[in-house]
Design a protein around this motif. Sequence first.
Motif, PDB file in Angstrom:
ATOM      1  N   MET A 136       0.836  -1.211   0.000  1.00 26.94           N
ATOM      2  CA  MET A 136       0.000   0.000   0.000  1.00 26.94           C
ATOM      3  C   MET A 136       0.869   1.259   0.000  1.00 26.94           C
ATOM      4  O   MET A 136       0.575   2.210  -0.723  1.00 26.94           O
ATOM      5  CB  MET A 136      -0.944  -0.005   1.211  1.00 26.94           C
ATOM      6  N   VAL A 137       1.920   1.263   0.808  1.00 33.09           N
ATOM      7  CA  VAL A 137       2.813   2.431   0.861  1.00 33.09           C
ATOM      8  C   VAL A 137       3.475   2.654  -0.496  1.00 33.09           C
ATOM      9  O   VAL A 137       3.563   3.785  -0.988  1.00 33.09           O
ATOM     10  CB  VAL A 137       3.877   2.272   1.975  1.00 33.09           C
ATOM     11  N   LEU A 138       3.949   1.565  -1.111  1.00 39.56           N
ATOM     12  CA  LEU A 138       4.628   1.677  -2.399  1.00 39.56           C
ATOM     13  C   LEU A 138       3.650   1.798  -3.572  1.00 39.56           C
ATOM     14  O   LEU A 138       4.069   2.069  -4.695  1.00 39.56           O
ATOM     15  CB  LEU A 138       5.521   0.447  -2.637  1.00 39.56           C
ATOM     16  N   LYS A 139       2.365   1.550  -3.285  1.00 47.08           N
ATOM     17  CA  LYS A 139       1.344   1.514  -4.340  1.00 47.08           C
ATOM     18  C   LYS A 139       1.749   0.497  -5.408  1.00 47.08           C
ATOM     19  O   LYS A 139       1.708   0.771  -6.604  1.00 47.08           O
ATOM     20  CB  LYS A 139       1.124   2.899  -4.933  1.00 47.08           C
ATOM     21  N   PHE A 140       2.136  -0.690  -4.923  1.00 48.84           N
ATOM     22  CA  PHE A 140       2.616  -1.760  -5.801  1.00 48.84           C
ATOM     23  C   PHE A 140       1.690  -2.950  -5.643  1.00 48.84           C
ATOM     24  O   PHE A 140       1.730  -3.670  -4.650  1.00 48.84           O
ATOM     25  CB  PHE A 140       4.064  -2.111  -5.442  1.00 48.84           C
ATOM     26  N   LYS A 141       0.834  -3.132  -6.647  1.00 50.14           N
ATOM     27  CA  LYS A 141      -0.231  -4.131  -6.583  1.00 50.14           C
ATOM     28  C   LYS A 141       0.252  -5.560  -6.316  1.00 50.14           C
ATOM     29  O   LYS A 141      -0.385  -6.274  -5.544  1.00 50.14           O
ATOM     30  CB  LYS A 141      -1.088  -4.077  -7.842  1.00 50.14           C
ATOM     31  N   PRO A 142       1.367  -6.027  -6.900  1.00 44.87           N
ATOM     32  CA  PRO A 142       1.800  -7.403  -6.598  1.00 44.87           C
ATOM     33  C   PRO A 142       2.080  -7.622  -5.106  1.00 44.87           C
ATOM     34  O   PRO A 142       1.810  -8.705  -4.586  1.00 44.87           O
ATOM     35  CB  PRO A 142       3.070  -7.575  -7.439  1.00 44.87           C
ATOM     36  N   LEU A 143       2.592  -6.615  -4.395  1.00 43.58           N
ATOM     37  CA  LEU A 143       2.801  -6.765  -2.950  1.00 43.58           C
ATOM     38  C   LEU A 143       1.483  -6.740  -2.192  1.00 43.58           C
ATOM     39  O   LEU A 143       1.323  -7.439  -1.186  1.00 43.58           O
ATOM     40  CB  LEU A 143       3.731  -5.670  -2.408  1.00 43.58           C
ATOM     41  N   ILE A 144       0.555  -5.949  -2.651  1.00 45.85           N
ATOM     42  CA  ILE A 144      -0.769  -5.903  -2.010  1.00 45.85           C
ATOM     43  C   ILE A 144      -1.441  -7.275  -2.155  1.00 45.85           C
ATOM     44  O   ILE A 144      -1.956  -7.829  -1.178  1.00 45.85           O
ATOM     45  CB  ILE A 144      -1.647  -4.795  -2.640  1.00 45.85           C
TER      46      ILE A 144
END
Length: 187
Positions: A136-144
């Motif tokens: 969420m912090v990075l706005k990186f969907k694969p991590l979400i």
Amino acid sequence: MEDSKNLSSEESLKIITSMITTAKGNIKGSSFHFLLWGWVVAIGNLGHFALIEYSTFDRPYYIWFITIPAWIASMLYGYRQSKNSRVSTYSDGLILWIWLSFTFSAVIVIFSGQFGPTIPVLMLLLAGMSTFMTGMVLKFKPLIIGGSSFWIFAVISFIVGPLYSLPVSALAVIVGYLIPGYKLRNA
């Protein structure tokens, strides 16, 4: 006397481009930790399971000593990255605190001796929360998505019981750490 100067649109664009490039470099640097810990935890879980199922070794949990060099490598890498980083962003600091919170919580879960067979489930829940928040912090969907998958694997781990939670946990880190880690490195 005015301290700031008026920037041309070209100078402003250069500054913005530089900031974006720096932020992308910081984000890509995060992939190291996901890849390192993804492989270490997958090997630890599968090794632990194999030692229980296919050997007579009476201390299968010794496989987890592989985390000691991983901790050292992780800390050295983080130290070098912070030393070489020209700019530290707010999100870098936030992510650091997320993962320090994970570490403190994990140490308490592992060494308290109170959680026994539920340790894998609790670790998956903690990893899910930390990975999801980082995404969420990075706005990186694969991590979400990877963080969310840890919660699903935690439920599965709870259902299958302590022994089979080990291969389930290995699969969880492949989906939750390794796949997003490789995507992050190539972003």
